[in-house]
Design an enzyme around this catalytic site. Structure first.
Site, PDB file in Angstrom:
ATOM      1  N   LYS A 236      -7.766  18.992 -40.599  1.00 43.72           N
ATOM      2  CA  LYS A 236      -7.802  20.094 -39.547  1.00 43.72           C
ATOM      3  C   LYS A 236      -6.760  21.050 -39.722  1.00 43.72           C
ATOM      4  CE  LYS A 236      -9.551  20.856 -34.959  1.00 43.72           C
ATOM      5  NZ  LYS A 236     -10.770  21.668 -35.417  1.00 43.72           N
TER       6      LYS A 236
ATOM      7  N   GLU B 285     -21.604  20.390 -42.984  1.00 37.59           N
ATOM      8  CA  GLU B 285     -21.281  20.727 -41.529  1.00 37.59           C
ATOM      9  C   GLU B 285     -21.481  22.297 -41.252  1.00 37.59           C
ATOM     10  OE1 GLU B 285     -17.028  19.942 -40.741  1.00 37.59           O
ATOM     11  OE2 GLU B 285     -16.207  21.000 -42.342  1.00 37.59           O
TER      12      GLU B 285
ATOM     13  N   LEU C 161     -15.037  17.796 -41.581  1.00 37.35           N
ATOM     14  CA  LEU C 161     -14.086  17.248 -40.523  1.00 37.35           C
ATOM     15  C   LEU C 161     -14.691  16.064 -39.711  1.00 37.35           C
ATOM     16  CD1 LEU C 161     -11.367  18.386 -39.386  1.00 37.35           C
ATOM     17  CD2 LEU C 161     -12.739  18.945 -37.389  1.00 37.35           C
TER      18      LEU C 161
ATOM     19  N   TYR D 250      -3.942  21.677 -36.695  1.00 40.10           N
ATOM     20  CA  TYR D 250      -4.146  21.938 -35.431  1.00 40.10           C
ATOM     21  C   TYR D 250      -5.075  20.767 -34.660  1.00 40.10           C
ATOM     22  CZ  TYR D 250      -8.594  24.247 -36.252  1.00 40.10           C
ATOM     23  OH  TYR D 250      -9.954  24.371 -36.610  1.00 40.10           O
TER      24      TYR D 250
HETATM   25  C1  LIG Z   1     -15.165  22.816 -39.634  1.00 40.28           C
HETATM   26  C2  LIG Z   1     -15.400  21.918 -38.471  1.00 40.28           C
HETATM   27  N1  LIG Z   1     -15.946  20.834 -38.382  1.00 40.28           N
HETATM   28  C3  LIG Z   1     -16.539  20.106 -37.293  1.00 40.28           C
HETATM   29  C4  LIG Z   1     -16.000  20.402 -36.253  1.00 40.28           C
HETATM   30  C5  LIG Z   1     -16.081  19.843 -34.734  1.00 40.28           C
HETATM   31  O1  LIG Z   1     -14.847  18.771 -34.501  1.00 40.28           O
HETATM   32  P1  LIG Z   1     -14.760  18.450 -32.968  1.00 40.28           P
HETATM   33  O2  LIG Z   1     -15.803  17.850 -32.735  1.00 40.28           O
HETATM   34  O3  LIG Z   1     -13.524  17.383 -33.300  1.00 40.28           O
HETATM   35  O4  LIG Z   1     -14.259  19.559 -32.190  1.00 40.28           O
HETATM   36  C6  LIG Z   1     -14.950  21.643 -36.019  1.00 40.28           C
HETATM   37  C7  LIG Z   1     -14.244  21.976 -34.756  1.00 40.28           C
HETATM   38  O5  LIG Z   1     -13.637  22.943 -34.574  1.00 40.28           O
HETATM   39  C8  LIG Z   1     -14.716  22.276 -37.180  1.00 40.28           C
HETATM   40  O6  LIG Z   1     -13.941  23.239 -37.211  1.00 40.28           O
END
Ligand SMILES: Cc1ncc(COP(=O)(O)O)c(C=O)c1O
Length: 288
Positions: free
Chosen positions: A150, A182, A206, A35
């Site tokens: 993701k 994270e 991610l 997603y």
């Molecule tokens: C586990 C995780 N890490 C990092 C992020 C941040 O990613 P982004 O800046 O692309 O929204 C998300 C966003 O939902 C996430 O679920």
């Protein structure tokens, strides 16, 4: 966050209540899908190309082909957001491996993906709440080893976030082998002696679109920054801690495991970066 009624499903725009998929969909049975969440400000999609690229990387990592061209994605998602220019939106996009004739772990040779997208209103009140600073706890990262994908399999993330919520905290900062990776739904930055540090990209986090933008903006602002591992000790010694995501932007963490972070208030570097991020967003809304 309210869900807007018109959604996209497999080539059609239709009311949410009319959107139907099979109970044999592999997304439903196995969480076999990926997603994206893309913000749209004043009807304009934020960092769309970066999100499409990451979606294609996620698809590739789970052995699926790209399901649309970049232009087709842009057309579909722009059409979805067009009717919602009055308020900021987050666009949710999900692609699964579709449904077979029965439940079978084996990957199908032929499949028709299920492609779904919808808009949700992004309430500005949530950013106002975040700007006051949030509380977080540290937890062991119980998730799998492919966190760079993701994946829609989010049970680990959800249960970790719930543990934070049970302790009246907004986020959980995850630890693996003594290093912070994270948040349960966000990327991690710390500030120490005016230097910004974020863990390097790896299978344990991610590759956040907001993370990349913060790195880009820090270069422009002349803020010293490094991509380096963050030990648990460094995390607790940090002057500032930030958590970033597309919908929550840059969250200043003011309390970690019930102890104040730095002064216990959003820090000066956060103030600077947050203003810079808002400017960047506003340029999209009103290009000069
Ligand atoms: C586990 C995780 N890490 C990092 C992020 C941040 O990613 P982004 O800046 O692309 O929204 C998300 C966003 O939902 C996430 O679920």
């Amino acid at each position: 966050m309210s869900t807007e009624s018109e959604v996209y499903l497999n080539g059609q725009f239709l009311p949410l209540a009319d959107a139907r998929i099979s109970v044999l969909d592999r997304g439903f049975l196995f969480a076999d899908g990926v997603y994206e969440v893309i913000p749209a400000y004043g009807g304009k999609l934020f960092r769309l190309q970066q999100h499409i690229d990451r979606l294609n990387n996620s698809l590739n990592a789970i052995r699926m082909q790209a399901v649309m061209t970049d232009q087709e994605w842009a057309n579909v998602l722009t059409k979805l957001t067009q009717s919602h220019t009055q308020s900021d939106q987050s666009v949710y996009v999900q692609v699964t491996r579709g449904s077979g004739n029965n439940r079978d772990h084996q990957l199908p040779v032929d499949y028709t993906p299920t492609i779904f997208a919808m808009c949700q209103t992004l309430p500005s009140s949530s950013l106002d709440f975040i700007a006051k600073g949030i509380k977080a706890i540290t937890l062991d990262d119980i998730r799998w080893d492919w966190c760079h994908i993701k994946s829609i399999a989010l049970l680990g993330n959800i249960l970790l976030k719930q543990q934070a919520s049970d302790q009246h905290c907004t986020e959980a900062i995850l630890l693996r082998d003594g290093f912070a990776t994270e948040g349960s739904a966000s990327n991690l930055f710390i500030v120490k002696n005016k230097q910004l540090i974020t863990p390097p990209k790896s299978h344990h986090l991610l590759p956040g679109i907001t993370r990349d933008l913060v790195l880009e903006l820090s270069l422009k602002e002349g803020i010293q920054c490094a991509e380096a591992e963050i030990s648990e000790k460094q995390l607790f010694d940090a002057d500032e801690i930030w958590l970033t995501s597309s919908t929550k932007e840059i969250m200043p963490v003011i309390e970690l495991n019930r102890q104040a972070v730095g002064s216990g208030q959003p820090g000066p570097l956060w103030q600077q970066m947050s203003a810079c991020y808002s400017d960047f967003k506003n340029q999209l809304r009103h290009p000069s």
